[in-house]
Design a protein around this motif. Structure first.
Motif, short mmCIF file in Angstrom:
data_model
loop_
_atom_site.label_atom_id
_atom_site.label_comp_id
_atom_site.label_asym_id
_atom_site.label_seq_id
_atom_site.Cartn_x
_atom_site.Cartn_y
_atom_site.Cartn_z
N GLY A 8 18.61 -11.22 27.18
CA GLY A 8 18.02 -12.46 26.68
C GLY A 8 17.74 -12.44 25.20
O GLY A 8 17.50 -13.50 24.59
N ASP A 9 17.71 -11.26 24.59
CA ASP A 9 17.44 -11.15 23.16
C ASP A 9 18.71 -11.10 22.31
O ASP A 9 18.65 -10.86 21.10
CB ASP A 9 16.62 -9.88 22.88
N ILE A 10 19.84 -11.33 22.96
CA ILE A 10 21.11 -11.26 22.24
C ILE A 10 21.60 -12.66 21.91
O ILE A 10 21.64 -13.54 22.76
CB ILE A 10 22.16 -10.51 23.08
N VAL A 11 21.93 -12.88 20.65
CA VAL A 11 22.52 -14.15 20.20
C VAL A 11 23.87 -13.84 19.56
O VAL A 11 24.21 -12.68 19.31
CB VAL A 11 21.61 -14.87 19.18
N LYS A 12 24.63 -14.87 19.29
CA LYS A 12 25.96 -14.68 18.70
C LYS A 12 25.86 -14.83 17.18
O LYS A 12 25.11 -15.67 16.67
CB LYS A 12 26.95 -15.69 19.27
N GLY A 13 26.61 -14.00 16.47
CA GLY A 13 26.61 -14.06 15.01
C GLY A 13 28.02 -14.04 14.46
O GLY A 13 28.86 -13.23 14.89
N PHE A 14 28.31 -14.95 13.54
CA PHE A 14 29.63 -15.01 12.90
C PHE A 14 29.50 -14.37 11.52
O PHE A 14 28.72 -14.82 10.67
CB PHE A 14 30.10 -16.46 12.79
N GLU A 63 30.10 -8.78 4.64
CA GLU A 63 29.67 -7.54 5.27
C GLU A 63 28.15 -7.50 5.41
O GLU A 63 27.42 -7.56 4.42
CB GLU A 63 30.15 -6.33 4.46
N GLY A 64 27.69 -7.47 6.66
CA GLY A 64 26.25 -7.41 6.92
C GLY A 64 25.55 -8.77 6.90
O GLY A 64 24.35 -8.84 7.11
N GLU A 65 26.28 -9.85 6.66
CA GLU A 65 25.69 -11.18 6.63
C GLU A 65 26.29 -12.04 7.73
O GLU A 65 27.52 -12.09 7.90
CB GLU A 65 25.93 -11.85 5.26
N TYR A 66 25.43 -12.72 8.51
CA TYR A 66 25.88 -13.46 9.68
C TYR A 66 25.28 -14.86 9.71
O TYR A 66 24.15 -15.07 9.25
CB TYR A 66 25.47 -12.72 10.97
N VAL A 67 26.05 -15.78 10.27
CA VAL A 67 25.52 -17.08 10.66
C VAL A 67 25.20 -16.98 12.15
O VAL A 67 26.10 -16.70 12.96
CB VAL A 67 26.54 -18.21 10.39
N VAL A 68 23.93 -17.18 12.51
CA VAL A 68 23.50 -17.00 13.89
C VAL A 68 23.69 -18.31 14.66
O VAL A 68 23.30 -19.38 14.20
CB VAL A 68 22.02 -16.55 13.95
N VAL A 69 24.30 -18.21 15.86
CA VAL A 69 24.53 -19.36 16.73
C VAL A 69 23.88 -19.07 18.08
O VAL A 69 24.19 -18.06 18.71
CB VAL A 69 26.03 -19.65 16.91
#
Length: 394
Positions: A59-65, A69-75
């Motif tokens: 439940g604590d896992i979200v998707k990240g694009f 390097e090392g920077e994500y857009v969280v969805v």
């Protein structure tokens, strides 16, 4: 009875029929569990934070694009649900394409389509028969399990099937993916091409899917059974080595012999290429043509692979597959014998010697019938008569 994996409406124009989608294939792959060597302890995969090494709850896992390097857009999962196609209930055909125009690479997975009730059988049958007669497939977009699919609906074996397809931008260009494809200047001689075509035709078979099995799966089961009983297991033979291009003609000749073509036929072709008087490379179909009125060679090949050559008058004595001598000479039928004992490759070779049309599309029984009919027309009578020598037409 199998349970449907999707139900909805199949429509084209103003016609619609409720249908259910069923899996058309199943996976028989042998599945193993991971265990620690020397124990019976299962090994499980855990979701672990690679920085802290601690396990993370699902439940604590979200998707990240990853944008850098090392920077994500969280969805978040619910954000994807809002834009997903959802559970569409319609396969709406927007057009019908000729099946011959669709390359096999675009097809992905096959499903069976069945009417949702007997009362819809007439509409279902109407579409099935119309598609079969037209040799066309209906193209549609439909959604299943949160994903949108390009789909082809076609008629096969009296039912409707749905084939999910790849989009055009999902199909890779082989010229970009493969760096060592031969170019258009790669030379192949006419003789090499002729022999390769003869080999393909001699090895032609009727498609029967029941003749083919997953041999690797079978060997895995044999290995498991052998280890369980403590018996020795013989490893399969090594894979064949690549063909040496320098010896390509020799390899083709030996391949033809092993497929049922007599060694004499290949030998005649080699003599023709070497410039032997009165000899010529075999024409397509395995026939040998002579040059001029004199010095003609007429190979007559029996089951043992022997050859006999006649000159001038063009006489040839054959046991079971006599050939005519030279261009313009009449073709002779095979000597009367029981053809039911011959293999398809042997029958095909003889049909080629007599230039029987459409032989490459015939089954074994059709080849036998065609040879017997040719023999009857030539005056040999039923195949049960005793053998006698044949005289080539002059």
């Amino acid at each position: 009875m199998a349970r449907p994996i999707w139900s909805g409406i199949l429509s084209f124009g103003l016609v619609s029929v409720p249908v259910s989608l069923y899996a058309a294939t199943e996976d028989h792959t042998v599945h193993f569990r991971q265990i620690q060597r020397g124990t019976s302890d299962r090994v499980r995969n855990l979701r672990v934070n690679e920085r802290t090494g601690e396990e993370v709850a699902f439940g604590d896992i979200v998707k990240g694009f990853e944008t850098a390097e090392g920077e994500y857009v969280v969805v978040e999962p619910e954000e994807l649900d809002q834009i997903s196609p959802g559970r569409s209930k319609t396969i709406e055909i927007t057009g019908f394409v000729d099946l011959d125009q669709v390359k096999p690479i675009f097809f992905d997975k096959t499903y069976y389509l069945g009417p949702k009730g007997k009362e819809y059988g007439k509409v279902y049958t109407l579409l099935q028969k119309a598609l079969e007669q037209a040799n066309r497939a209906g193209i549609a977009m439909f959604s299943m399990r949160g994903k949108e699919y390009l789909t082809a609906v076609r008629a096969e074996n009296g039912i409707l099937t749905a084939h999910t397809m790849h989009f055009a931008d999902e199909v890779r260009d082989p010229h970009h993916e493969i760096g060592n494809l031969p170019d258009g200047d790669t030379a192949v001689s006419d003789r090499e091409l002729t022999m390769a075509e003869q080999l393909i035709e001699m090895l032609a078979v009727d498609w029967n899917p029941d003749d083919y099995h997953d041999t690797f799966e079978q060997k895995v089961h044999e290995l498991i059974a052998a280890k369980q009983s403590g018996a020795d297991y013989a490893a399969p033979e090594a894979a064949p080595r690549p063909s040496n291009v320098i010896d390509l003609m020799d390899i083709l000749s030996r391949s033809l012999e092993s497929a049922g073509r007599p060694a004499g036929a290949a030998g005649a072709a080699e003599a023709g290429e070497a410039g032997e008087p009165g000899a010529e490379a075999p024409a397509r179909g395995g026939r040998t043509a002579g040059k001029g009125a004199a010095g003609r060679k007429a190979p007559a090949t029996g089951s043992s692979g022997g050859r006999s050559a006649g000159k001038g008058a063009g006489k040839s004595a054959g046991t079971s597959a006599a050939k005519s001598a030279g261009k313009g000479a009449g073709k002779t039928a095979p000597a009367a014998e029981d053809l039911s004992q011959l293999t398809k490759a042997e029958l095909y070779r003889r049909a080629g010697e007599l230039d029987i049309p459409h032989r490459s599309t015939m089954t074994r029984d059709q080849l036998q019938a065609a040879l017997e009919e040719t023999a009857a027309r030539a005056g040999d009578g039923p195949a049960a008569k005793p053998r006698r020598h044949l005289r080539a037409a002059s």
